[in-house]
Design a protein around this motif. Structure first.
Motif, PDB file in Angstrom:
ATOM      1  N   PHE A  10       0.824  -1.205   0.000  1.00 52.38           N
ATOM      2  CA  PHE A  10       0.000   0.000   0.000  1.00 52.38           C
ATOM      3  C   PHE A  10       0.863   1.261   0.000  1.00 52.38           C
ATOM      4  CE2 PHE A  10      -2.207   3.389   2.312  1.00 52.38           C
ATOM      5  CZ  PHE A  10      -3.361   3.505   1.558  1.00 52.38           C
ATOM      6  N   LEU A  11       1.863   1.312   0.856  1.00 52.41           N
ATOM      7  CA  LEU A  11       2.705   2.505   0.936  1.00 52.41           C
ATOM      8  C   LEU A  11       3.493   2.716  -0.343  1.00 52.41           C
ATOM      9  CD1 LEU A  11       4.033   2.188   4.601  1.00 52.41           C
ATOM     10  CD2 LEU A  11       2.298   3.768   3.748  1.00 52.41           C
ATOM     11  N   PHE A  12       4.019   1.638  -0.921  1.00 54.32           N
ATOM     12  CA  PHE A  12       4.790   1.783  -2.157  1.00 54.32           C
ATOM     13  C   PHE A  12       3.901   2.283  -3.296  1.00 54.32           C
ATOM     14  CE2 PHE A  12       6.703   0.040  -6.074  1.00 54.32           C
ATOM     15  CZ  PHE A  12       7.941   0.649  -5.993  1.00 54.32           C
ATOM     16  N   LEU A  13       2.711   1.720  -3.418  1.00 50.96           N
ATOM     17  CA  LEU A  13       1.786   2.188  -4.457  1.00 50.96           C
ATOM     18  C   LEU A  13       1.390   3.638  -4.231  1.00 50.96           C
ATOM     19  CD1 LEU A  13      -0.569  -0.922  -4.745  1.00 50.96           C
ATOM     20  CD2 LEU A  13       0.991  -0.088  -6.496  1.00 50.96           C
ATOM     21  N   LEU A  14       1.100   3.983  -2.991  1.00 50.68           N
ATOM     22  CA  LEU A  14       0.664   5.346  -2.690  1.00 50.68           C
ATOM     23  C   LEU A  14       1.755   6.360  -3.006  1.00 50.68           C
ATOM     24  CD1 LEU A  14      -1.442   7.273  -1.511  1.00 50.68           C
ATOM     25  CD2 LEU A  14      -0.504   6.798   0.757  1.00 50.68           C
ATOM     26  N   VAL A  19      -3.743  -3.944 -14.906  1.00 52.36           N
ATOM     27  CA  VAL A  19      -4.327  -3.084 -15.942  1.00 52.36           C
ATOM     28  C   VAL A  19      -5.123  -1.938 -15.327  1.00 52.36           C
ATOM     29  CG1 VAL A  19      -5.943  -3.026 -17.872  1.00 52.36           C
ATOM     30  CG2 VAL A  19      -4.356  -4.943 -17.646  1.00 52.36           C
ATOM     31  N   ARG A  20      -5.883  -2.226 -14.272  1.00 53.20           N
ATOM     32  CA  ARG A  20      -6.702  -1.169 -13.653  1.00 53.20           C
ATOM     33  C   ARG A  20      -5.827  -0.035 -13.120  1.00 53.20           C
ATOM     34  NH1 ARG A  20      -9.043  -4.015 -10.209  1.00 53.20           N
ATOM     35  NH2 ARG A  20     -11.171  -4.150 -10.998  1.00 53.20           N
ATOM     36  N   LEU A  21      -4.787  -0.388 -12.391  1.00 53.17           N
ATOM     37  CA  LEU A  21      -3.909   0.638 -11.823  1.00 53.17           C
ATOM     38  C   LEU A  21      -3.188   1.408 -12.917  1.00 53.17           C
ATOM     39  CD1 LEU A  21      -2.587   1.986  -9.389  1.00 53.17           C
ATOM     40  CD2 LEU A  21      -0.942   0.104  -9.331  1.00 53.17           C
ATOM     41  N   LEU A  33      -7.118   6.216  -3.834  1.00 59.23           N
ATOM     42  CA  LEU A  33      -8.150   5.233  -4.161  1.00 59.23           C
ATOM     43  C   LEU A  33      -7.560   4.009  -4.851  1.00 59.23           C
ATOM     44  CD1 LEU A  33     -11.158   4.458  -4.312  1.00 59.23           C
ATOM     45  CD2 LEU A  33     -11.255   5.675  -6.513  1.00 59.23           C
ATOM     46  N   GLN A  34      -6.682   4.225  -5.830  1.00 62.02           N
ATOM     47  CA  GLN A  34      -6.121   3.097  -6.576  1.00 62.02           C
ATOM     48  C   GLN A  34      -5.189   2.253  -5.717  1.00 62.02           C
ATOM     49  OE1 GLN A  34      -7.081   2.003  -9.537  1.00 62.02           O
ATOM     50  NE2 GLN A  34      -8.596   3.645  -9.463  1.00 62.02           N
ATOM     51  N   ILE A  82      -7.625   0.153  -3.668  1.00 61.93           N
ATOM     52  CA  ILE A  82      -8.285  -0.904  -4.440  1.00 61.93           C
ATOM     53  C   ILE A  82      -7.321  -2.050  -4.719  1.00 61.93           C
ATOM     54  CG2 ILE A  82      -9.302  -1.452  -6.682  1.00 61.93           C
ATOM     55  CD1 ILE A  82     -10.581   1.302  -6.680  1.00 61.93           C
ATOM     56  N   PHE A  83      -6.090  -1.740  -5.100  1.00 63.13           N
ATOM     57  CA  PHE A  83      -5.108  -2.778  -5.401  1.00 63.13           C
ATOM     58  C   PHE A  83      -4.871  -3.651  -4.170  1.00 63.13           C
ATOM     59  CE2 PHE A  83      -1.200  -4.841  -6.380  1.00 63.13           C
ATOM     60  CZ  PHE A  83      -1.051  -4.822  -7.760  1.00 63.13           C
ATOM     61  N   VAL A  84      -4.662  -3.033  -3.018  1.00 64.86           N
ATOM     62  CA  VAL A  84      -4.374  -3.788  -1.797  1.00 64.86           C
ATOM     63  C   VAL A  84      -5.617  -4.521  -1.314  1.00 64.86           C
ATOM     64  CG1 VAL A  84      -3.629  -3.578   0.605  1.00 64.86           C
ATOM     65  CG2 VAL A  84      -2.510  -2.239  -1.168  1.00 64.86           C
TER      66      VAL A  84
END
Length: 316
Positions: A118-122, A239-241, A295-296, A299-301
């Motif tokens: 989550f932190l890396f994506l954010l 694909v969504r992200l 949000l993304q 959703i991914f996590v």
């Protein structure tokens, strides 16, 4: 034409040249990133813009959360808005994502992975809001790699759990009333429990394989379909992200380039009107992109935890 001089893709895609808008500094300013030739293999390792941004995201996470972890380990209560804000992210992932999907028993075991993801994506998403940087998550290869890791966790967590559970809990073969004929695999160090986990995972997820009248052909077909389903689930994550982050930053780049196109028309009235409209539009969309960044990542996590929970608890 302006479209020939200023390509919005240059500011969204991963490249080996870190470029900037030329109108800011007169001549075009860019940084050509280095590469390294690997001897004996004829392969070139190219450092790209998104590689550096991913390292920056990882360093920022360590810089922020390592001191917080040291303070929290002493039992000190959170103080100040920053500490509370950063810790609330971890609390949210644990209480609202991990526990509802993985269960109380397994949540704390896998929540460090979900926290890191989550932190890396954010942070990767938010770096796209900084001028002249970008979002590594706007690249399908970056999101694909993260989805592949989630795919491994999706199956690996269940395999490890089913392979290392106590023999007392699996002394019988899923309700058939006879002793599990594979239990002897436990005697083989490391490999045995993992192989036993694979067998039990397949039998738990696809019990049709043990039904004689279904036939091996239909059982194999069901197995392939279900396995493709998990591959598709992980692919959808990537694909969504990628699509959301790429499209958002692409729109921002195109709107800003309207100002460059209007400047080349030499019409001051047009330039003022387009500049005002573009700036207001970019500000509004930037606020939306800020929301999308959170949000993304969520959703991914969330979907990763949901799929992991389905594999860890196939009986539900």
């Amino acid at each position: 034409m302006a479209a020939q001089k200023h390509n919005p893709f240059e500011h969204v895609q991963d490249t080996e040249v870190w470029g900037f808008f030329s109108t800011l500094f007169g001549d075009k300013q860019e940084i050509r990133l280095p590469y390294f030739d690997i001897p004996y293999f004829g392969y070139r390792f190219q450092i790209t813009k998104f590689m550096i941004l991913e390292l920056i995201a990882a360093i920022l996470i360590l810089f922020i959360y390592l001191p917080l972890a040291r303070r929290a380990s002493t039992g000190e209560l959170p103080k100040g808005p920053w500490w509370n804000a950063f810790e609330s992210l971890l609390t949210f992932v644990r209480n609202e994502i991990a526990k509802p999907n993985l269960g109380e028993k397994d949540a704390d075991k896998y929540v460090p992975y979900l926290w890191t993801l989550f932190l890396f994506l954010l942070f990767c998403n938010l770096l796209g809001m900084v001028p002249f940087m970008g979002s590594p998550t706007a690249n399908i290869w970056a999101t694909g790699a993260l989805a592949f890791i989630s795919f491994i966790m999706l199956h690996g967590a269940a395999i490890v759990k089913l392979g290392y559970e106590t023999e007392e809990n699996h002394g019988h073969d899923h309700g058939h009333g006879h002793k599990d004929r594979f239990i002897g695999l436990r005697k083989i160090p490391v490999v045995g429990p993992l192989l036993l986990g694979v067998i039990r995972y397949v039998r738990a997820m696809w019990p049709q394989i043990d039904v004689p009248y279904v036939g091996w052909f239909f059982s194999l077909m069901i197995f392939v379909i279900e396995m493709l389903g998990t591959v598709i689930k992980s692919g959808v994550l990537a694909v969504r992200l990628f699509a959301n982050m790429f499209a958002g930053h692409m729109v921002l780049a195109v709107i800003l380039l309207f100002i460059v196109a209007a400047a080349e028309s030499k019409n001051l009235l047009l330039l003022g009107a387009v500049s005002l409209a573009s700036v207001l539009g970019v500000v509004a969309l930037s606020l939306l992109e800020l929301f999308v960044a959170f949000l993304q990542a969520y959703i991914f996590v969330f979907l990763t935890a949901l799929f992991m929970g389905m594999s860890l608890h196939p009986e539900h």
